[in-house]
Design a protein around this motif. Structure first.
Motif, PDB file in Angstrom:
ATOM      1  N   LEU A  38      -2.392  -1.389   1.254  1.00  3.42           N
ATOM      2  CA  LEU A  38      -1.157  -0.510   0.725  1.00  3.42           C
ATOM      3  C   LEU A  38      -1.607   0.532  -0.257  1.00  3.42           C
ATOM      4  O   LEU A  38      -2.965   0.309  -0.682  1.00  3.42           O
ATOM      5  N   PRO A  39      -0.843   1.485  -0.444  1.00 10.04           N
ATOM      6  CA  PRO A  39      -1.323   2.415  -1.488  1.00 10.04           C
ATOM      7  C   PRO A  39      -1.650   1.957  -2.676  1.00 10.04           C
ATOM      8  O   PRO A  39      -1.190   0.755  -3.033  1.00 10.04           O
ATOM      9  N   SER A  40      -2.593   2.484  -3.453  1.00  8.72           N
ATOM     10  CA  SER A  40      -3.196   1.722  -4.702  1.00  8.72           C
ATOM     11  C   SER A  40      -2.135   1.625  -5.768  1.00  8.72           C
ATOM     12  O   SER A  40      -2.357   0.765  -6.507  1.00  8.72           O
ATOM     13  N   SER A  41      -1.152   2.210  -5.748  1.00 10.75           N
ATOM     14  CA  SER A  41      -0.016   1.880  -6.619  1.00 10.75           C
ATOM     15  C   SER A  41       0.777   0.750  -6.260  1.00 10.75           C
ATOM     16  O   SER A  41       1.731   0.131  -7.200  1.00 10.75           O
ATOM     17  N   VAL A  42       0.904   0.366  -5.192  1.00 10.23           N
ATOM     18  CA  VAL A  42       1.500  -0.926  -4.700  1.00 10.23           C
ATOM     19  C   VAL A  42       0.964  -2.072  -4.718  1.00 10.23           C
ATOM     20  O   VAL A  42      -0.236  -2.292  -3.947  1.00 10.23           O
ATOM     21  N   ARG A  43       1.215  -3.331  -5.591  1.00 12.46           N
ATOM     22  CA  ARG A  43       0.417  -4.337  -5.539  1.00 12.46           C
ATOM     23  C   ARG A  43       1.126  -5.441  -4.638  1.00 12.46           C
ATOM     24  O   ARG A  43       0.200  -6.206  -3.876  1.00 12.46           O
ATOM     25  N   GLY A  44       2.260  -5.106  -4.195  1.00 14.44           N
ATOM     26  CA  GLY A  44       2.984  -6.092  -3.199  1.00 14.44           C
ATOM     27  C   GLY A  44       4.422  -5.837  -2.908  1.00 14.44           C
ATOM     28  O   GLY A  44       4.990  -4.903  -3.853  1.00 14.44           O
ATOM     29  N   MET A  45       4.964  -6.522  -2.135  1.00 12.28           N
ATOM     30  CA  MET A  45       6.253  -6.356  -1.673  1.00 12.28           C
ATOM     31  C   MET A  45       6.929  -7.870  -1.198  1.00 12.28           C
ATOM     32  O   MET A  45       6.223  -8.468  -0.402  1.00 12.28           O
ATOM     33  N   TYR A  46       8.018  -8.016  -1.393  1.00  9.63           N
ATOM     34  CA  TYR A  46       8.924  -9.029  -0.659  1.00  9.63           C
ATOM     35  C   TYR A  46      10.051  -8.452   0.319  1.00  9.63           C
ATOM     36  O   TYR A  46      10.549  -7.511  -0.048  1.00  9.63           O
ATOM     37  N   ILE A  47       9.777  -9.117   1.525  1.00  6.25           N
ATOM     38  CA  ILE A  47      10.728  -8.514   2.669  1.00  6.25           C
ATOM     39  C   ILE A  47      11.645  -9.623   3.040  1.00  6.25           C
ATOM     40  O   ILE A  47      10.925 -10.914   3.301  1.00  6.25           O
ATOM     41  N   ARG A  48      12.821  -9.412   3.071  1.00  7.15           N
ATOM     42  CA  ARG A  48      13.790 -10.452   3.710  1.00  7.15           C
ATOM     43  C   ARG A  48      14.928  -9.888   4.564  1.00  7.15           C
ATOM     44  O   ARG A  48      15.265  -9.048   4.338  1.00  7.15           O
TER      45      ARG A  48
END
Length: 149
Positions: A38-48
């Motif tokens: 992912l882009p270096s500024s993004v640690r993670g994401m939650y998708i529902r």
């Protein structure tokens, strides 16, 4: 108090599934976990979406941070049921707002374990979560034999 509620909630979850490993909990709860660049500024994401739940973790960050991010995103799943679509946690958002504070607190209680075997005072953990001072936070996300990066 919010902290007492979160602590009880996490302990109940850990007791029910007999683990405080965020990856195992995701597996038990039917949440798919993906590690992707992912882009270096993004640690993670939650998708529902479409009655399915996903956690995407930045594969480029240190594995100990990946573990913390997984626990944090699991916190969003358990605490913020009204999230629909995609919720992205970047470097700035992970330390701001009520939902982020709650997810970070959930992650800290989860990773500390039932007995707080690292003997880190919870007020230090909560302070470091809020300020994002990674020194004390390293005690939460580190492996006993690993070195924090």
């Amino acid at each position: 108090m919010l902290h007492d509620y979160l602590k009880r909630y996490v302990l109940t979850l850990v007791r029910r599934y007999r683990t405080n490993d965020p990856y195992e909990l995701c597996d038990y709860l039917g949440i798919q976990v993906w590690k992707k660049p992912l882009p270096s500024s993004v640690r993670g994401m939650y998708i529902r979406a479409l009655r399915r739940r996903y956690i995407v973790i930045n594969a480029e960050i240190h594995w100990q941070w990946q573990r913390f991010v997984c626990a944090h995103e699991l916190g969003h799943d358990r605490l913020h049921r009204d999230i629909r679509g995609c919720h992205i946690d970047d470097i700035d958002s992970i330390r701001s707002g009520k939902m982020e504070f709650e997810a970070n607190t959930f992650a800290a209680y989860l990773l500390l374990g039932k007995n707080n075997e690292n003997n880190v005072p919870i007020d230090v953990i909560l302070h470091t979560i809020y300020t994002r001072n990674t020194g004390p936070l390293a005690h939460v996300v580190r492996d006993r034999t690993g070195e924090y990066a």
